[in-house]
Design a protein around this motif. Structure first.
Motif, mmCIF file in Angstrom:
data_model
loop_
_atom_site.group_PDB
_atom_site.id
_atom_site.type_symbol
_atom_site.label_atom_id
_atom_site.label_comp_id
_atom_site.label_asym_id
_atom_site.label_seq_id
_atom_site.Cartn_x
_atom_site.Cartn_y
_atom_site.Cartn_z
ATOM 1 N N PHE A 28 24.754 26.987 38.889
ATOM 2 C CA PHE A 28 24.513 28.420 38.978
ATOM 3 C C PHE A 28 24.196 28.947 37.597
ATOM 4 O O PHE A 28 24.976 28.764 36.663
ATOM 5 C CB PHE A 28 25.740 29.133 39.557
ATOM 6 N N ASP A 29 23.046 29.580 37.459
ATOM 7 C CA ASP A 29 22.624 30.148 36.190
ATOM 8 C C ASP A 29 22.558 31.665 36.348
ATOM 9 O O ASP A 29 21.593 32.203 36.895
ATOM 10 C CB ASP A 29 21.264 29.577 35.790
ATOM 11 N N LEU A 58 19.428 34.256 37.467
ATOM 12 C CA LEU A 58 19.539 35.167 38.598
ATOM 13 C C LEU A 58 19.294 36.610 38.149
ATOM 14 O O LEU A 58 18.548 37.351 38.796
ATOM 15 C CB LEU A 58 20.914 35.049 39.257
ATOM 16 N N ALA A 59 19.883 36.986 37.035
ATOM 17 C CA ALA A 59 19.688 38.349 36.518
ATOM 18 C C ALA A 59 18.224 38.609 36.194
ATOM 19 O O ALA A 59 17.693 39.682 36.498
ATOM 20 C CB ALA A 59 20.553 38.570 35.283
ATOM 21 N N GLN A 92 15.899 41.386 37.955
ATOM 22 C CA GLN A 92 15.219 42.380 37.133
ATOM 23 C C GLN A 92 13.715 42.330 37.356
ATOM 24 O O GLN A 92 13.059 43.359 37.455
ATOM 25 C CB GLN A 92 15.537 42.143 35.653
ATOM 26 N N ARG A 93 13.151 41.144 37.467
ATOM 27 C CA ARG A 93 11.714 41.010 37.714
ATOM 28 C C ARG A 93 11.342 41.599 39.070
ATOM 29 O O ARG A 93 10.340 42.274 39.209
ATOM 30 C CB ARG A 93 11.288 39.549 37.630
#
Length: 89
Positions: free
Chosen positions: A72-73, A77-78, A82-83
């Motif tokens: 899990f990164d 993910l953030a 955000q994209r």
């Protein structure tokens, strides 16, 4: 400058906005004939039969994560969130 209508013609009637067709889902009517075609009909039926969430796949992923096989990164993910949603500026 004034523009006159040609002799023997009447003035133009005001243009009325087109009226929207009622939504088939809201009126309880069947889907339009185009969606009931031989190709789309079976596909729509199969889609309706699919579960909203694949519980078996979720369980597989959860177990793999608990065993440490799935990384899990949070930063990745953030960045993806955000994209997708934009940075809010």
């Amino acid at each position: 400058m004034r523009v006159n209508s040609p002799a023997g013609t009447s003035p133009l009637a005001p243009v009325r906005a087109p009226q929207a067709a009622p939504d088939a889902a809201a009126t309880g009517e069947a889907a339009p004939a185009a969606l009931q075609s031989g190709v789309l009909g079976p596909a729509m039926d199969a889609l309706r039969e699919m579960p909203e969430i694949d519980e078996a796949r979720v369980a597989q992923l959860r177990e793999a994560y608990q065993r440490g096989e799935l990384k899990f990164d949070a930063g990745k993910l953030a960045a993806l969130i955000q994209r997708y949603h934009g940075d809010g500026r």
